[in-house]
Design a protein around this motif. Sequence first.
Motif, mmCIF file in Angstrom:
data_model
loop_
_atom_site.group_PDB
_atom_site.id
_atom_site.type_symbol
_atom_site.label_atom_id
_atom_site.label_comp_id
_atom_site.label_asym_id
_atom_site.label_seq_id
_atom_site.Cartn_x
_atom_site.Cartn_y
_atom_site.Cartn_z
ATOM 1 N N ARG A 86 5.431 -2.780 -7.465
ATOM 2 C CA ARG A 86 3.871 -2.893 -8.091
ATOM 3 C C ARG A 86 4.039 -3.608 -9.431
ATOM 4 O O ARG A 86 3.479 -2.836 -10.324
ATOM 5 C CB ARG A 86 3.176 -1.716 -7.713
ATOM 6 C CG ARG A 86 1.508 -1.892 -7.643
ATOM 7 C CD ARG A 86 0.495 -0.723 -7.356
ATOM 8 N NE ARG A 86 0.731 -0.752 -5.811
ATOM 9 C CZ ARG A 86 1.259 0.170 -5.177
ATOM 10 N NH1 ARG A 86 2.013 1.262 -5.652
ATOM 11 N NH2 ARG A 86 1.191 0.052 -3.841
ATOM 12 N N CYS A 87 4.623 -4.635 -9.831
ATOM 13 C CA CYS A 87 4.744 -4.982 -10.951
ATOM 14 C C CYS A 87 5.108 -6.767 -10.591
ATOM 15 O O CYS A 87 5.265 -7.122 -9.247
ATOM 16 C CB CYS A 87 5.902 -4.500 -11.574
ATOM 17 S SG CYS A 87 7.494 -4.688 -11.067
ATOM 18 N N THR A 101 0.857 -1.172 -0.012
ATOM 19 C CA THR A 101 -0.054 -0.003 0.130
ATOM 20 C C THR A 101 0.928 1.237 -0.155
ATOM 21 O O THR A 101 1.946 1.240 0.657
ATOM 22 C CB THR A 101 -0.760 0.058 1.316
ATOM 23 O OG1 THR A 101 0.067 -0.010 2.108
ATOM 24 C CG2 THR A 101 -1.792 -1.001 1.299
ATOM 25 N N GLY A 102 0.256 2.382 -0.636
ATOM 26 C CA GLY A 102 1.092 3.542 -0.596
ATOM 27 C C GLY A 102 1.962 3.734 -1.705
ATOM 28 O O GLY A 102 2.365 2.576 -2.286
ATOM 29 N N THR A 103 2.283 4.822 -2.066
ATOM 30 C CA THR A 103 3.001 5.125 -3.531
ATOM 31 C C THR A 103 4.374 4.719 -3.125
ATOM 32 O O THR A 103 5.050 4.474 -4.300
ATOM 33 C CB THR A 103 2.963 6.688 -3.887
ATOM 34 O OG1 THR A 103 3.415 7.424 -2.718
ATOM 35 C CG2 THR A 103 1.687 7.205 -4.032
ATOM 36 N N GLU A 104 4.957 4.649 -1.884
ATOM 37 C CA GLU A 104 6.216 4.208 -1.586
ATOM 38 C C GLU A 104 6.520 2.840 -2.364
ATOM 39 O O GLU A 104 7.470 2.170 -2.445
ATOM 40 C CB GLU A 104 6.772 4.450 -0.268
ATOM 41 C CG GLU A 104 6.077 3.662 0.809
ATOM 42 C CD GLU A 104 4.503 3.997 1.258
ATOM 43 O OE1 GLU A 104 4.137 3.693 2.255
ATOM 44 O OE2 GLU A 104 4.244 5.183 0.419
ATOM 45 N N ASP A 120 5.544 1.602 -4.970
ATOM 46 C CA ASP A 120 5.363 1.481 -6.598
ATOM 47 C C ASP A 120 6.373 0.750 -7.165
ATOM 48 O O ASP A 120 6.274 0.072 -8.187
ATOM 49 C CB ASP A 120 5.342 3.057 -7.058
ATOM 50 C CG ASP A 120 4.088 3.737 -6.792
ATOM 51 O OD1 ASP A 120 2.994 2.961 -6.430
ATOM 52 O OD2 ASP A 120 3.659 4.960 -7.330
#
Length: 280
Positions: free
Chosen positions: A29-30, A21-24, A26
């Motif tokens: 996230r693949c 969770t959270g943009t950190e 990213d």
Amino acid sequence: MTVDTHHHLWDLDVRDLPWMTGTEMDPLRCDFRPADLQAAMRGTSVDATVLVQTVADPDETPEMLVLAETVDRVAAVVGWVDLTAKDARERIGRLQTHPSGGWLRGIRHQVEDEPDPDWLIRPDVLAGLGAVEDSGLLYELLVRPHQLPAAIKAAGQFPQMTFVLDHCAKPDVAAGELEPWASRIRALAAHPNVVCKLSGLVTQDDWAAQPDPSRLRSYAEVVLEAFGPSRIMFGSDWPVCLLAASYAEVLGVAKDLTTGLSDAERTAVFDTTAREIYDL
């Protein structure tokens, strides 16, 4: 030769990972598939790895067992079972009798996400740990410093079962805090059935400041002194480590943090202890 006792693989088309969770997050996230692992390890001395569960999903462990059957260098699996389930023993048995069940070496749960600091010593969880012990598997402790007291009690309840502490119990490196983490690590290490992974430290610090062994050295010294090199094992925590450092950089940091050890002691940390603990 080197054993990496802690890495993950995932395919986000198959399942979401609720902890991401959270943009950190990213960069994670693949998908991270076997080919990505092989590329990350290229040029290193790593010749065997332990694939570790990522989510409390009963379908993930059978998938990992199949991967261990087919992916070069993946030599063992640490999976997940709901320890609170009344049929936990049967669930473990089904994993062990899976066509690829021979790769299963241990069970883990994301205790760090449990709001109850005493989750590990709840009666239903202790019953589940008893099922793990009876199965001949080890149990991996994914806890944070405030959960170490319960981990200490659990290790004492099952002196014949091997417990493996993941990520040194995630000390707050970024804040520079050693206590009460250090005292609790020493108390846990007093149980001879507990070993510790030298893993996860780079992501407990300010990610932008890593990789920097000097920022991690005091934490590594506590762990090495408490457990001794014969009960320490290297783990990359790839791909989570990519938040702070590459696979090769994490391996290099671990080598730096153990430069004060003898050749035999370093061989234990990076190779022989893992082969014994995971029966590789």
